[in-house]
Design an enzyme around this catalytic site. Structure first.
Site, mmCIF file in Angstrom:
data_model
loop_
_atom_site.group_PDB
_atom_site.id
_atom_site.type_symbol
_atom_site.label_atom_id
_atom_site.label_comp_id
_atom_site.label_asym_id
_atom_site.label_seq_id
_atom_site.Cartn_x
_atom_site.Cartn_y
_atom_site.Cartn_z
ATOM 1 N N HIS A 54 0.915 -1.235 -0.007
ATOM 2 C CA HIS A 54 0.048 -0.015 -0.143
ATOM 3 C C HIS A 54 0.889 1.335 -0.093
ATOM 4 O O HIS A 54 0.513 2.267 0.482
ATOM 5 C CB HIS A 54 -0.811 0.094 1.323
ATOM 6 C CG HIS A 54 -1.745 -1.184 1.452
ATOM 7 N ND1 HIS A 54 -2.598 -1.496 0.441
ATOM 8 C CD2 HIS A 54 -1.904 -2.121 2.276
ATOM 9 C CE1 HIS A 54 -3.327 -2.520 0.777
ATOM 10 N NE2 HIS A 54 -2.704 -3.019 1.823
ATOM 11 N N HIS A 216 -7.123 -4.368 -1.417
ATOM 12 C CA HIS A 216 -6.562 -5.595 -1.648
ATOM 13 C C HIS A 216 -7.040 -6.423 -2.891
ATOM 14 O O HIS A 216 -6.982 -7.560 -2.801
ATOM 15 C CB HIS A 216 -6.526 -6.317 -0.436
ATOM 16 C CG HIS A 216 -6.146 -5.821 0.851
ATOM 17 N ND1 HIS A 216 -7.059 -4.872 1.598
ATOM 18 C CD2 HIS A 216 -4.941 -5.619 1.330
ATOM 19 C CE1 HIS A 216 -6.604 -4.569 2.521
ATOM 20 N NE2 HIS A 216 -5.203 -4.831 2.648
#
Lengths: 327, 210
Positions: A54, A216
């Site tokens: 991330h 995700h």
């Protein structure tokens, strides 16, 4: 799979090693995949973290005015409790530590276990859970809403409050106020490839996008045909405004890229979002456009709105020396 | 039918192989309802255990379980790491000073693991998780032992029950974890965590039988 890596097993450690070399203001603890500020201060410690993939979250937000420590897990997997414990120990200066957790089952379990372990060592620890993604219905029974890009603004505000010398209870109060007033909604246009897997986790056709997909690649709300920036702004804002009434308030707006969407497109999206706010009496006090909470090389973006009062606006505007958030 | 620390590490090696053989299958299941990282992290954990095989084999059985718990927790990470880690640590307490696992102790160990997983994850049977094959396998095993059916029948019951529990996740609605984000709550899809749990229970039953 075309990636600039050496070995899928080592992506997290090699990334953080590089990150620490590029940013002398932080130190890297390889055994725990922890990034911490080099200069420690006597204040409430702030720890965040989560799965890797991330970037610049979470290590990029370690610095004066923001986090004290970021703990990294494997790609898309929460860091283990022993790593988080190390993070808490590094962040602790005796004034208590606040954990900023994103609402995923694994993160909750590992951070809570680490909290118990730290408390056994006599460190005062409290925690908050960010759940800003309006794509998911909130629920007290199941896992409920995910924490996504809005977490970055939570880091910023909590960081400014902690930097001011506030107590743990005060930092927690302001952080919870921020969480209560923040909403995000995202969309994805192409999948990402986990280094350890080597191929995309899902397929989006040439003429498909997914509204509400998680960071995700978790399923979203619906798949639609690609839309214009104008229609996308309408869709994403529509979901946010249906969940929380921002009319007549001052806000911070974040348009966040998921990894491979050009800044050109992010600014076009922001332009469309901004146009729609004024007629609703929503005043943009602070705008942020860029890649703040990504999903490897996924294409797509999210929009975040945070309602500001005087206190939150001041804290958001306070200085930050974090590598990925200068203010 | 007994397994000591060395025998348990043979079991670990067989699980590692079973995982390696099913990489694409497990990842595909996880990509549908989750985020596709389950296999990668489980594989990483079992490979880590094998790297330390010679050190681990030398430990007492209770110490071995504790050490496996700590290694799995830190290497696997995510939900699986903390849940399997908690399970092994709790199981090490159930084992105590005993140096080998027989079938009745295995039932005790699996019971301790089930308790630890449910407590840590706040989940129950029927939530479409790794708990379902473990719960159903253990219940079947305990029922067989209770009526004095003997070790081999108890292991067969463990096998059959865990497969039934794993397969039952297909029709369940997810309550915990990433499958809850789907509007269908994952109904129609097997839970990948249940599948890898089932693999482990199958291999475990095989190790005892052989």
């Amino acid at each position: 799979m075309k990636k600039i890596i050496n070995n899928p097993d080592h992506v997290v450690s090699e990334m953080l090693e590089g990150f620490a070399k590029a940013n002398p203001s932080v130190v890297y603890f390889p055994e725990a995949e922890v990034i911490a500020r080099r200069e420690k201060k006597a204040k409430v410690g702030l720890v965040s973290g989560g799965g890797s993939g991330h970037e610049p979250a979470h290590a990029g937000y370690v610095g004066e005015g923001m986090l004290d420590v970021a703990v990294a897990g494997n790609v898309f997997a929460s860091p283990s409790a022993d790593r988080v414990l190390k993070g808490i120990q590094e962040a602790s200066s005796g004034k208590g530590v606040l954990l900023i957790i994103k609402n995923y089952s694994g993160d909750i379990m590992n951070f809570n276990l680490a909290k118990e372990l730290a408390e056994m060592e006599g460190i005062e620890v409290d925690s908050v859970v960010v759940k800003d993604d309006v794509a998911v219905k909130d629920s007290t029974y199941s896992t409920g809403r995910r924490g996504i890009a809005g977490t970055v603004l939570v880091h910023k505000i909590a960081g400014a409050k902690a930097e001011s010398g506030a107590s743990l209870a005060e930092v927690k109060r302001v952080t919870e106020k921020t969480i209560a007033n923040i909403r995000s909604m995202g969309m994805a246009m192409s999948p990402c490839i986990l280094p350890g897997v080597g191929k995309p986790g899902f397929v989006l056709g040439e003429n498909e996008i997914e509204i509400g997909m998680g960071i995700h690649g978790e399923p979203g709300v619906e798949r639609t045909a690609p839309q214009s920036a104008s229609a996308l702004a309408e869709t994403l804002l529509g979901k946010i405004l249906a969940d929380y009434d921002f009319r007549g308030s001052e806000v911070a707006v974040m348009v966040n890229g998921l990894g491979s969407t050009p800044l050109m497109e992010l600014h076009i999206l922001f332009n469309e979002v901004e146009k729609r706010l004024e007629p609703l009496g929503i005043k943009v006090r602070k705008a942020l456009v860029g890649n703040f909470m990504t999903s490897l090389e996924m294409a797509g973006a999210s929009v975040t709105l945070l309602k500001l009062d005087g206190e939150l606006a001041t804290l958001l505007a306070a200085p930050s020396a974090a590598p990925a958030f200068r203010a | 039918m007994k397994i000591d620390a060395k025998g348990y590490m043979d079991y670990v090696a067989k699980v590692a192989q079973k995982l390696a053989d099913n990489r694409d299958y497990v990842t595909e299941l996880d990509s549908v309802t989750g985020d596709g990282d389950h296999w990668v992290n489980m594989d990483l954990g079992f490979r880590k255990l094998l790297e330390q095989r010679s050190t681990l084999e030398a430990l007492s059985l209770g110490e071995l379980f504790k050490k496996i718990g700590m290694l799995v927790m830190s290497t696997v990470g995510g939900s699986s790491g903390v849940l399997y880690g908690s399970a092994y640590i709790k199981a090490s307490q159930a084992i105590g000073q005993r140096e080998s696992l027989d079938v009745p102790l295995l039932a005790e160990v699996l019971g301790a693991m089930l308790d630890a997983i449910m407590a840590r994850g706040g989940a129950k049977p029927g939530f479409k998780t790794m708990i379902d094959p473990l719960y159903q396998g253990l219940e079947a095993m305990k029922a067989a032992l209770a009526v004095g059916k003997g070790d081999r029948a108890a292991l067969d019951a463990l096998r059959a029950g865990s497969i039934a529990g794993m397969e039952a996740t297909k029709a369940m609605e997810a309550v915990k974890g990433r499958a809850t984000y789907r509007t269908d709550k994952g109904v129609g899809h097997l839970d990948p965590g249940a599948v890898t749990m089932c693999y482990q229970l199958q291999v475990l039953a095989d190790c005892f039988s052989s």
